[in-house]
Design an enzyme around this catalytic site. Structure first.
Site, PDB file in Angstrom:
ATOM      1  N   GLU A  94       1.087  -7.024  -1.961  1.00 53.26           N
ATOM      2  CA  GLU A  94       1.859  -8.200  -2.389  1.00 53.26           C
ATOM      3  C   GLU A  94       2.551  -8.837  -1.193  1.00 53.26           C
ATOM      4  O   GLU A  94       2.676 -10.061  -1.113  1.00 53.26           O
ATOM      5  CB  GLU A  94       2.847  -7.792  -3.502  1.00 53.26           C
ATOM      6  N   LYS A 135       9.037  -2.451  -7.636  1.00 53.95           N
ATOM      7  CA  LYS A 135       8.861  -3.873  -7.303  1.00 53.95           C
ATOM      8  C   LYS A 135      10.143  -4.656  -7.640  1.00 53.95           C
ATOM      9  O   LYS A 135      11.231  -4.113  -7.492  1.00 53.95           O
ATOM     10  CB  LYS A 135       7.612  -4.434  -8.009  1.00 53.95           C
ATOM     11  N   SER A 141      -2.956   0.213 -11.362  1.00 50.60           N
ATOM     12  CA  SER A 141      -3.092   0.496 -12.791  1.00 50.60           C
ATOM     13  C   SER A 141      -3.209   1.985 -13.110  1.00 50.60           C
ATOM     14  O   SER A 141      -3.971   2.371 -14.000  1.00 50.60           O
ATOM     15  CB  SER A 141      -4.264  -0.283 -13.386  1.00 50.60           C
ATOM     16  N   HIS A 177       2.522  -3.336   1.631  1.00 49.98           N
ATOM     17  CA  HIS A 177       2.002  -3.493   0.267  1.00 49.98           C
ATOM     18  C   HIS A 177       1.205  -4.796   0.178  1.00 49.98           C
ATOM     19  O   HIS A 177       1.561  -5.794   0.800  1.00 49.98           O
ATOM     20  CB  HIS A 177       3.161  -3.510  -0.734  1.00 49.98           C
ATOM     21  N   GLU A 230      -4.689   1.004  -2.333  1.00 49.72           N
ATOM     22  CA  GLU A 230      -4.423   0.199  -3.527  1.00 49.72           C
ATOM     23  C   GLU A 230      -5.354  -1.007  -3.535  1.00 49.72           C
ATOM     24  O   GLU A 230      -5.055  -2.033  -2.916  1.00 49.72           O
ATOM     25  CB  GLU A 230      -2.977  -0.288  -3.527  1.00 49.72           C
ATOM     26  N   GLY A 263      -1.842  -4.187 -11.257  1.00 46.87           N
ATOM     27  CA  GLY A 263      -1.243  -4.967 -12.334  1.00 46.87           C
ATOM     28  C   GLY A 263      -2.261  -5.603 -13.273  1.00 46.87           C
ATOM     29  O   GLY A 263      -1.915  -6.431 -14.106  1.00 46.87           O
ATOM     30  N   ASN A 284       6.784   2.558  -7.538  1.00 45.38           N
ATOM     31  CA  ASN A 284       7.199   1.323  -6.858  1.00 45.38           C
ATOM     32  C   ASN A 284       7.708   0.380  -7.941  1.00 45.38           C
ATOM     33  O   ASN A 284       6.924  -0.166  -8.702  1.00 45.38           O
ATOM     34  CB  ASN A 284       5.992   0.727  -6.122  1.00 45.38           C
TER      35      ASN A 284
HETATM   36  P1  13P Z   1       0.374  -1.234 -10.990  1.00 42.71           P
HETATM   37  O1  13P Z   1       0.492   0.251 -11.232  1.00 42.71           O
HETATM   38  O2  13P Z   1       1.316  -2.035 -11.830  1.00 42.71           O
HETATM   39  O3  13P Z   1      -1.036  -1.700 -11.035  1.00 42.71           O
HETATM   40  O4  13P Z   1       0.890  -1.481  -9.474  1.00 42.71           O
HETATM   41  C1  13P Z   1       0.374  -0.694  -8.448  1.00 42.71           C
HETATM   42  C2  13P Z   1       1.139  -0.953  -7.220  1.00 42.71           C
HETATM   43  O5  13P Z   1       1.089  -2.033  -6.656  1.00 42.71           O
HETATM   44  C3  13P Z   1       2.017   0.109  -6.705  1.00 42.71           C
HETATM   45  O6  13P Z   1       2.482  -0.168  -5.435  1.00 42.71           O
END
Ligand code: 13P
Length: 250
Positions: A97, A11, A213, A95, A167, A173, A9
């Site tokens: 976010e 982002k 992560s 997601h 997740e 992150g 992803n």
């Molecule tokens: P990270 O791997 O940067 O923690 O992000 C995970 C994520 O949100 C994938 O959709």
């Protein structure tokens, strides 16, 4: 049994030119991989150009979001059909976010899942608890609500094209991944929920990815867990060497 999926992803990262050259590097570096499904999710503006770079390779393209209507007066939105037109065969939905920053509800997410499946695309439904919810011992309740809400009204047949991504928000992150045991516990709980909502066969076939992560140095332990069928990778999917190592987990 369940073919593993490693999905990147991206982002809100990479210009069109950057996304194109990165995709080409991945295609070359991963040309020999046949036992893992690989998916990348660039930003919308890069999709069709990246799609051209993936031609002839097994890498699949995904959108990072969609709107649950095909066409119409929905300024700023994109439908699964339009993502398909740009070369996508999957969509990431719900997601954390988007749940947190844009207030997406389980009900809206459910509509997006249904529209994506109705467009004959793979829906990647994301779920996961926040740190406060985990500390308050509510993690499993939150997962149950998100899974039941996100999958409401689907048939066992539709579930064949649905992938779940667990997740935990506190692991995204932050560099603080869930331990292998924490992740396995959540995945096994989710698989049990799917069995209860549909049937055992559907639960056994359903792929559940871990995200939060995931890095080259923790992917092997995570992938060794019985109920972890792949990874949804953020930060480490932006580096060719790291993403390729994750795809080539042991
Ligand atoms: P990270 O791997 O940067 O923690 O992000 C995970 C994520 O949100 C994938 O959709």
């Amino acid at each position: 049994m369940r073919t593993p999926i490693i999905a990147g992803n991206w982002k809100l990262n990479k210009t069109i030119a950057e996304a194109e050259s990165f995709a080409s590097e991945l295609v070359t570096a991963l040309a020999d991989v046949s036992d893992v499904e690989i998916i990348i999710a660039p930003v919308f503006t890069a999709l069709s150009r990246v799609s051209a770079r993936l031609t002839g390779s097994p890498l699949r393209l995904a959108g990072q979001n969609c709107y649950p209507q095909e066409t119409g007066a929905f300024t700023g939105e994109l439908s699964p059909l339009m993502l398909k037109d740009a070369g996508c065969s999957a969509v990431i939905i719900g997601h954390s976010e988007r749940r947190q920053l844009l207030g997406e509800s389980d009900q809206l997410i459910n509509l997006k899942v249904k529209k994506t499946l109705a467009t004959s695309m793979t829906a990647i439904l994301c779920v996961g608890e926040t740190l406060e919810e985990r500390q308050a011992d509510q993690a499993l309740d939150v997962l149950a609500r998100q899974i039941k809400g996100g999958l409401a009204g689907l048939s066992a047949q539709q579930m064949l094209d649905l992938v779940i991504a667990y997740e935990p928000v506190w692991a995204i992150g932050t560099g603080q991944t869930a331990s292998d045991e924490q992740a396995q516990e959540a995945h096994s709980f989710i698989r049990g929920l799917v069995a209860g909502l549909f049937n055992q066969e559907t639960a056994e076939a359903c792929r559940i990815l871990y995200g939060g992560s995931v890095k080259p140095d923790n992917v092997d332990g995570l992938m060794a867990q019985t109920d972890i069928d792949g990874a949804l990778v953020g930060g480490a999917s932006l580096k060719v060497a790291d993403f390729c190592r994750i795809v080539r987990f042991n």
